[in-house]
Every structure is written in C-alpha cells, then in structure tokens.
Design a protein around this motif. Sequence first.
Motif: not given
Length: 181
Positions: A144-169
């Motif tokens: 079953a799909p997980p319940p919708p995540a709060p917008m703060s988690r969405e934003i945090g995931t995007v920001l975290g991904a950008l930081v990790v992408f920067g570290a990878i670069a």
Amino acid sequence: MTLIVLGLALWWGAHLFKRLAPAARAGMGDAGKGLVAAGVLAGLVLMVLGYRGVEQVDLWYPPRFLTHLNNLLMMIAVYLFATSVTKTRITGVIRHPQLTAVKTWAVAHLLVNGDLASLLLFGGLLVWAVVEVILINRAEPRPAPPPPAPMSREIGTVLGALVVFGAIAWVHNWLGYWPYG
C-alpha cells in the motif's frame, strides 16, 4: 576490466542471493546479512579500483551538452534515493525509488562517458537494477502506498538531495572529473 567484471559479479551475486535462493539466505540468519554486506562492499571496491585503473578505450565521443542533462539526471537520482528513506509523495508513485535512482544514475553516466569501462560498469549496474525490479515485482505484491508526507519533509528531502549532489560533485572534482562540462 577484470576487476570491474569481478566487482559486478560480486555485486549481482550478493544482491540477488535473497531473490534467487530465499531459503538458503533465510537459513543463514544474521550471518547471511553480513555475508551479503561483505559481498556488496567487496564488489563495490573491486568496481572502483577496476574503473580507476583501467586504460581508457573510447567507443564514442558524447557531445558536451549532455553534461547538463547528466547533472539534472543526477540531481533526480539523488532525490529518488533519498525518498526511499524519507517516504515523500513520490514513493506512492514509484515502487522502487532506490532502484529507480540507480537506473537514473547509470543512464546519466552512460550519456557522458563513451568508453568501454563506463559501458561495462554503468551498463552492468543498469541491467542489474532492471533485473532486481523484475524479480522483486514477481516475488512480492505491491505494498500500500505510504500516507502523503508533510510538505516540510518534501522540502527537506529536496534540500538534502541538493546538498548531497553538491558533495558528490565536489568529490568528482577532487578526483579529477569536472562534473559541470
């Protein structure tokens, strides 16, 4: 090339052990987890050493503009990998975000690397991820799909991904591979 092939074989074998021999894997208990982890780690080390040490044999010469597409795909891959932990809304749509991330990562790298070692390494990992998805989908019903995540988690995931992408670069640059074209 031998180290890359051995690394891929260990990677494939360790990951597919649970899927292809579930009774044997289950019978090993926690020791099986350690064996799988050791196989994955050894495979990864062999792939990296093999890739770094192989003589470059060019098969094609990718156009430079593909670097920008590679970077976009890499940001998406890092985000997808993160969503498998944070369970954002996309995990309700994409069943296997980690494996989708690996496939995206592999395609991104195939776009900008036209040498034989890259074709072997990234192509081998792309095929592994496709096989893994097929085996999981055959063996397990869709959860079953997980319940919708709060917008703060969405934003945090995007920001975290950008930081990790920067570290990878940064690591790519440190290793001598300028990731920005």
